[in-house]
Design an enzyme around this catalytic site. Sequence first.
Site, PDB file in Angstrom:
ATOM      1  N   ASP A 169       0.824  -1.213   0.000  1.00 23.93           N
ATOM      2  CA  ASP A 169       0.000   0.000   0.000  1.00 23.93           C
ATOM      3  C   ASP A 169       0.863   1.270   0.000  1.00 23.93           C
ATOM      4  OD1 ASP A 169      -2.474   1.284   0.018  1.00 23.93           O
ATOM      5  OD2 ASP A 169      -3.263   0.062   1.649  1.00 23.93           O
ATOM      6  N   ASP A 224      -9.922   3.367  -3.873  1.00 26.48           N
ATOM      7  CA  ASP A 224     -10.666   2.206  -3.351  1.00 26.48           C
ATOM      8  C   ASP A 224     -12.080   2.093  -3.917  1.00 26.48           C
ATOM      9  OD1 ASP A 224      -8.414   1.920  -1.871  1.00 26.48           O
ATOM     10  OD2 ASP A 224      -9.418   1.886   0.069  1.00 26.48           O
TER      11      ASP A 224
HETATM   12  C1  GLA Z   1      -5.947   1.277   1.238  1.00 27.77           C
HETATM   13  C2  GLA Z   1      -6.067   0.231   0.125  1.00 27.77           C
HETATM   14  C3  GLA Z   1      -7.226  -0.704   0.450  1.00 27.77           C
HETATM   15  C4  GLA Z   1      -6.971  -1.385   1.781  1.00 27.77           C
HETATM   16  C5  GLA Z   1      -6.789  -0.337   2.866  1.00 27.77           C
HETATM   17  C6  GLA Z   1      -6.326  -0.938   4.181  1.00 27.77           C
HETATM   18  O1  GLA Z   1      -7.039   2.128   1.268  1.00 27.77           O
HETATM   19  O2  GLA Z   1      -6.269   0.853  -1.107  1.00 27.77           O
HETATM   20  O3  GLA Z   1      -7.369  -1.669  -0.577  1.00 27.77           O
HETATM   21  O4  GLA Z   1      -5.834  -2.201   1.685  1.00 27.77           O
HETATM   22  O5  GLA Z   1      -5.799   0.632   2.490  1.00 27.77           O
HETATM   23  O6  GLA Z   1      -6.093   0.012   5.148  1.00 27.77           O
END
Ligand code: GLA
Length: 405
Positions: A169, A224
């Site tokens: 991430d 996301d």
């Molecule tokens: C980010 C990623 C998500 C998830 C969250 C976890 O937003 O894009 O897919 O992994 O972190 O905290």
Amino acid sequence: MACVCCESVVIFLLLALGFSGVVCNGGDSALSERSSRSLLQNGLGMTPPMGWNSWNHFQCDINENIIKETADALVSTGFKDLGYEYVNIDDCWGEFKRAENGKLVPNASTFPSGIKALADYVHSKGLKLGIYSDAGYYTCAKAQPGSLGYEQLDADTFAEWEVDYLKYDNCNTDGSKPEARYPIMRDALLKTGRPIFYSLCEWGVDQPATWGGKVGNSWRTTKDINNTWDSISSRADLNNRWADYAGPGGWNDPDMLEVGNGNVSREEYRSHFSLWALMKAPLLIGCDVRSMSSGTRDILGNAEVIAVNQDPLGVQGKKVTKYKQLEVWAGPLSDNRVAVILWNRSETRAMITALWEKIGLDPEEEVKVRNLWKHRTEAGTHKGKLTASVKPHAVKMYILTKIHQ
Ligand code: GLA
């Protein structure tokens, strides 16, 4: 472009793709683009990864029992046999502090047996274990330690735990570009000698499609996803822009599946799954597979749609026609077949037509039509075009096979 791809084709063949005779067609820009990439040399991701990830359904509310029971469910539902192999733990598996020796530590109350024991369990089921870290100082959700500055130690730890997949991430960084930070973990993973699928999660901010092939096996192209029709549809559009950069070894990732998480209709989830399959997206289930409804099983378990995703040719299908909210998406498959989606994004039933010249077929070509959601081969043959009536927010998905090869 002329057949400059031949040398790389040999490499692809050596990588056991097994699709001789379909690649060197010169005129296909996606193929030319792909064949000039230099891929991450870990041999993984020759087809898009399939599996499950904890985030979309559980967020931080995870523990080792959920992971084990999910592995059990992937086996008992038959999903493992359909190709779903990675069981991926997302954020929130770790303690807030590293150990004195600097190593990451699994949360003592939620993962008391440790990650190695979990990997052993998952492997004993014939599945693979994935884990999550961050290319910054802290992870995204609860500020657990990230891997920035600890890349080799963390890669070694993951390898020692026998982890098979890393989602990496992009929160709480030092402000440097992902293009500079993500290769550090790539090199660390390669140095461990363990093949670990490397999933880049920098949300598309630094156009990762343009450099991700050299660094990872997949790269997020979007922020996301959430469990709404708008979010799902817009992620498809955003991911589509980068279609030409995907191919065996490295895939565009429009984020994990929401199928089965409720609130979205069955037709909409079917559209979601069909588009992800055609776009050669990672098929990472995001619902609770321990309690899937039969409707959810029918969608995620559609072997004919999965086969489009896992086709060895590995060319990402694209949006080829758009008339108002009526769209045709299509892409080539191995053995000269073509996959087609008629997608009705509007609020009313509508007729949608795919024209041969738009989907890579000669207008004179005669084809057999297989309907992948009805599991039915249509009577007779089709020439020039295919028209169908499609419900609101629904898709029809087909494979077209030429009569005269
Ligand atoms: C980010 C990623 C998500 C998830 C969250 C976890 O937003 O894009 O897919 O992994 O972190 O905290």
